[in-house]
Design an enzyme around this catalytic site. Structure first.
Site, PDB file in Angstrom:
ATOM      1  N   SER A 252      20.616 -26.536  -7.092  1.00  0.00           N
ATOM      2  CA  SER A 252      21.329 -26.801  -6.154  1.00  0.00           C
ATOM      3  C   SER A 252      20.992 -25.654  -4.917  1.00  0.00           C
ATOM      4  O   SER A 252      20.637 -24.791  -5.185  1.00  0.00           O
ATOM      5  CB  SER A 252      22.991 -26.980  -6.276  1.00  0.00           C
ATOM      6  OG  SER A 252      23.306 -25.510  -6.290  1.00  0.00           O
ATOM      7  N   LYS A 253      21.571 -25.996  -3.687  1.00  0.00           N
ATOM      8  CA  LYS A 253      21.305 -25.289  -2.401  1.00  0.00           C
ATOM      9  C   LYS A 253      21.487 -23.630  -2.781  1.00  0.00           C
ATOM     10  O   LYS A 253      20.942 -22.747  -2.204  1.00  0.00           O
ATOM     11  CB  LYS A 253      22.436 -25.603  -1.320  1.00  0.00           C
ATOM     12  CG  LYS A 253      22.263 -27.169  -1.110  1.00  0.00           C
ATOM     13  CD  LYS A 253      21.232 -27.432   0.002  1.00  0.00           C
ATOM     14  CE  LYS A 253      21.176 -28.883   0.185  1.00  0.00           C
ATOM     15  NZ  LYS A 253      20.892 -29.708  -0.860  1.00  0.00           N
ATOM     16  N   ARG A 254      22.525 -23.277  -3.406  1.00  0.00           N
ATOM     17  CA  ARG A 254      23.234 -22.020  -3.750  1.00  0.00           C
ATOM     18  C   ARG A 254      21.829 -21.431  -4.428  1.00  0.00           C
ATOM     19  O   ARG A 254      21.794 -20.076  -4.344  1.00  0.00           O
ATOM     20  CB  ARG A 254      24.307 -21.967  -4.352  1.00  0.00           C
ATOM     21  CG  ARG A 254      24.330 -22.219  -5.656  1.00  0.00           C
ATOM     22  CD  ARG A 254      25.572 -22.265  -6.075  1.00  0.00           C
ATOM     23  NE  ARG A 254      25.869 -23.143  -7.421  1.00  0.00           N
ATOM     24  CZ  ARG A 254      25.828 -22.900  -8.641  1.00  0.00           C
ATOM     25  NH1 ARG A 254      25.598 -21.665  -8.954  1.00  0.00           N
ATOM     26  NH2 ARG A 254      25.890 -23.698  -9.391  1.00  0.00           N
ATOM     27  N   HIS A 255      20.935 -21.944  -4.951  1.00  0.00           N
ATOM     28  CA  HIS A 255      19.864 -21.388  -5.797  1.00  0.00           C
ATOM     29  C   HIS A 255      18.819 -21.212  -4.916  1.00  0.00           C
ATOM     30  O   HIS A 255      17.703 -20.649  -5.208  1.00  0.00           O
ATOM     31  CB  HIS A 255      19.236 -22.141  -6.804  1.00  0.00           C
ATOM     32  CG  HIS A 255      20.318 -22.595  -7.751  1.00  0.00           C
ATOM     33  ND1 HIS A 255      20.838 -23.586  -8.268  1.00  0.00           N
ATOM     34  CD2 HIS A 255      20.960 -21.545  -8.768  1.00  0.00           C
ATOM     35  CE1 HIS A 255      21.783 -23.590  -9.236  1.00  0.00           C
ATOM     36  NE2 HIS A 255      21.794 -22.424  -9.572  1.00  0.00           N
ATOM     37  N   GLY A 256      18.852 -21.592  -3.353  1.00  0.00           N
ATOM     38  CA  GLY A 256      17.644 -21.487  -2.606  1.00  0.00           C
ATOM     39  C   GLY A 256      17.213 -22.932  -2.169  1.00  0.00           C
ATOM     40  O   GLY A 256      17.853 -23.690  -2.289  1.00  0.00           O
TER      41      GLY A 256
END
Length: 501
Positions: A252-256
């Site tokens: 998800s987004k928080r992984h980049g």
RNA sequence: GUCCCCAUCGUCCAGAGGCCUAGGACGCGGCCCUUUCAAGGCUGAAACCCGGGUUCGAAUCCCGGUGGGGACGCCA
């Protein structure tokens, strides 16, 4: 063999979905089948045409193509679910008339309360069947009176029955029918629900193999029951594992970066992304990993796809990307790099002489970066030189023994030397500086590097210096004015002289 | 909670009962190359989740446990 990729146009194409699309395409391509793109836009609130267009664009960018689908047509169209509402309606009516479906008048709040109650009591939160046995004429009367009603599928023989299917990647999978609550197939607004629309579409579009994410595995028994109710032959199913982030949570987004668009913007090559994506959960065999798309298609087999989820590894993607960068012809690298150089403000047009100049510098830079986006930083020494800043950044290094004499000698030498437009001319000049100062090797080249490029590291001077000089000679206005080696050496030497000894 | 899926180095993959003192790749460490960084070459460390079976023999088969993921929506 007919396969499809059926995204919901509700945002960017996620790399996990891109991998599913790729697997479908590889299979179709390798087996001489047909790859179809269908748009599942029954979520009216979230679906946008903009997203649809972007997804199709990303798929094409990846090198995937289709001869049947939403934007190219075909004999099983339309390929956008929002344009097939009449088809679903007709099929819902068919199920109703056969007694396989019924009207459901439960409100959203009621259903939510049921769900909470079930969860609280430790029961599976499935539909309680409140409207299951409302007599036909009563429900018809209520619908005609204007009461909002959805339509549910009546799961047959719930007690004791098992739904079994042979998953092409996992083998036999079985579900007890009693764990399946009567699924909603048409919402109260008349829009079909996912489980219903896919079945109708896959059947009518004559899809033979449904290859999709593992998150759909528990939808499969519901869909199988629907095929049965219609009397249709179901397709073969294959559920591929999901793509996770480094913490084993769904990527998800928080992984980049998570979308194809983002990787594209960062300067990953399409063939690198597809090659890497194919490596998650599958292997081309023979220890080979760098395998181009067409070759992947030739080797791809569903039976060889792994069963467990895979972690997306950007480092490995970068390694694959470096490989394809090195394999790219200079002209392509230039084309790819131009937008980034324009963004940096160094290139404003692409006249032939600008392109010609870039052809001499961009490929060299591209050989030592992970992504095209990094090319400008690698070339900043060409476009963005300032003696004062060069000095500030490297004041300590300038103090190395012998540095000042080299810098002075360089300025002196370049005052009269011809522009160092090629490696030989540069080497000749460096050699004369060596003679003047007696410095050699690192002690000679390091100060030269500092004075001419403004940095302690970077491309080989053999390449960097001629790049500067060719750029300085360029008369085109399409490019930032590039400061010549002579000017650089003079300004740098002057700056050094002004320093405390 | 219930159901389903999964389980080999940090990560991806190979391994389909003896070929395994478990192989490759990314990343990481070291060395080499080199006027710098990177690239490149060589090299090193690094794993069969646990417990029971089955078998002469299990990373490979079976069962249980544990762990991870998914699903249970008028999202798809």
């Amino acid at each position: 063999m007919r396969l499809r990729f059926a995204p919901s146009p509700t945002g960017q194409l996620h790399v996990g979905n891109a991998r599913t699309a790729l697997f479908n395409w590889l299979l179709a391509r390798g087996q001489g089948g047909t790859f179809i793109v269908r748009i599942e836009d029954t979520d009216v609130e979230r679906s946008t045409r903009e997203s649809e267009l972007a997804m199709l664009d990303d798929l094409r960018w990846m090198g995937l193509d289709w001869t049947e689908g939403v934007d190219v047509g075909g004999e099983h169209g339309p390929y956008r679910q929002s344009e097939r509402l009449h088809i679903y309606r007709a099929h819902a009516i068919e199920l109703m008339s056969k007694g396989h479906a019924y009207y459901c008048f439960c409100s959203a709040q009621q259903l939510e309360a049921d769900r909470q109650a079930a969860l609280g009591a430790g029961r599976p939160p499935q539909y309680v069947g409140r409207c299951r046995n409302i007599p036909r004429d009563e429900s018809r009367r209520r619908v005609e009176a204007g009461e909002p009603a959805a339509i549910r599928f009546r799961v047959p023989d719930r007690q004791g029955r098992e739904v079994v299917f042979h998953d092409l990647v996992r083998g036999e999978v079985r579900f007890a029918a009693e764990v399946i609550g009567d699924p909603l197939i048409v919402r109260s607004g008349g829009v079909p629900a996912y489980n219903f629309a896919v079945v109708v579409d896959d059947a009518l579009m004559e899809i033979t193999h449904v290859v999709r994410g593992e998150d759909h595995i528990s939808n499969t028994p519901r869909q199988l029951l629907l095929y049965e109710a219609f009397g249709w032959q179901p397709p073969a199913f294959a559920h591929v594992s999901l793509v996770l982030g480094p913490d084993h949570a769904p990527l998800s987004k928080r992984h980049g970066a998570t979308s194809v668009k983002e990787f594209r913007d960062r300067g990953f090559l399409p063939e690198a992304l597809t090659n890497y994506l194919a490596l998650i959960g599958w292997s081309p065999g023979e220890g080979q990993e760098l395998v181009p798309l067409e070759e992947l298609a030739r080797r791809f087999r569903l039976e060889d796809v792994g069963h467990s989820a895979g972690v997306f590894d950007v480092e490995k993607l970068a390694w694959v990307n470096r490989h394809y960068l090195k394999a790219s012809p200079p002209q392509r690298l230039v084309e790819l790099a131009i937008p980034y150089l324009q963004r940096a403000g160094w290139v404003s047009n692409t006249s032939p002489d600008v392109v010609e100049f870039l052809t001499h510098v961009v490929p060299a830079a591209a050989m030592s970066v992970d992504r095209v986006e990094q090319v400008p930083a690698r070339l900043s020494f060409v476009f963005d030189y300032a003696a004062a800043r060069a000095l500030d950044d490297n004041a300590i290094r300038v103090e190395a023994k012998g540095s000042r004499t080299v810098i002075d000698a360089l300025a002196e030498e370049l005052r009269t030397a011809p522009p160092l437009v090629d490696r030989e001319t540069f080497r000749a000049a460096a050699s004369r500086v060596k003679d003047r100062t007696g410095q050699k090797g690192k002690a000679l080249f390091h100060p030269i590097r500092l004075a001419l490029t403004g940095a302690a590291e970077g491309l080989e001077l053999d390449i960097a210096v001629p790049a500067i000089e060719r750029g300085a000679l360029l008369r085109s206005t399409g490019i930032t004015r590039i400061i010549s080696a002579r000017e650089r050496a003079a300004a740098f030497a002057e700056g050094v002289a002004a320093l405390e000894p």
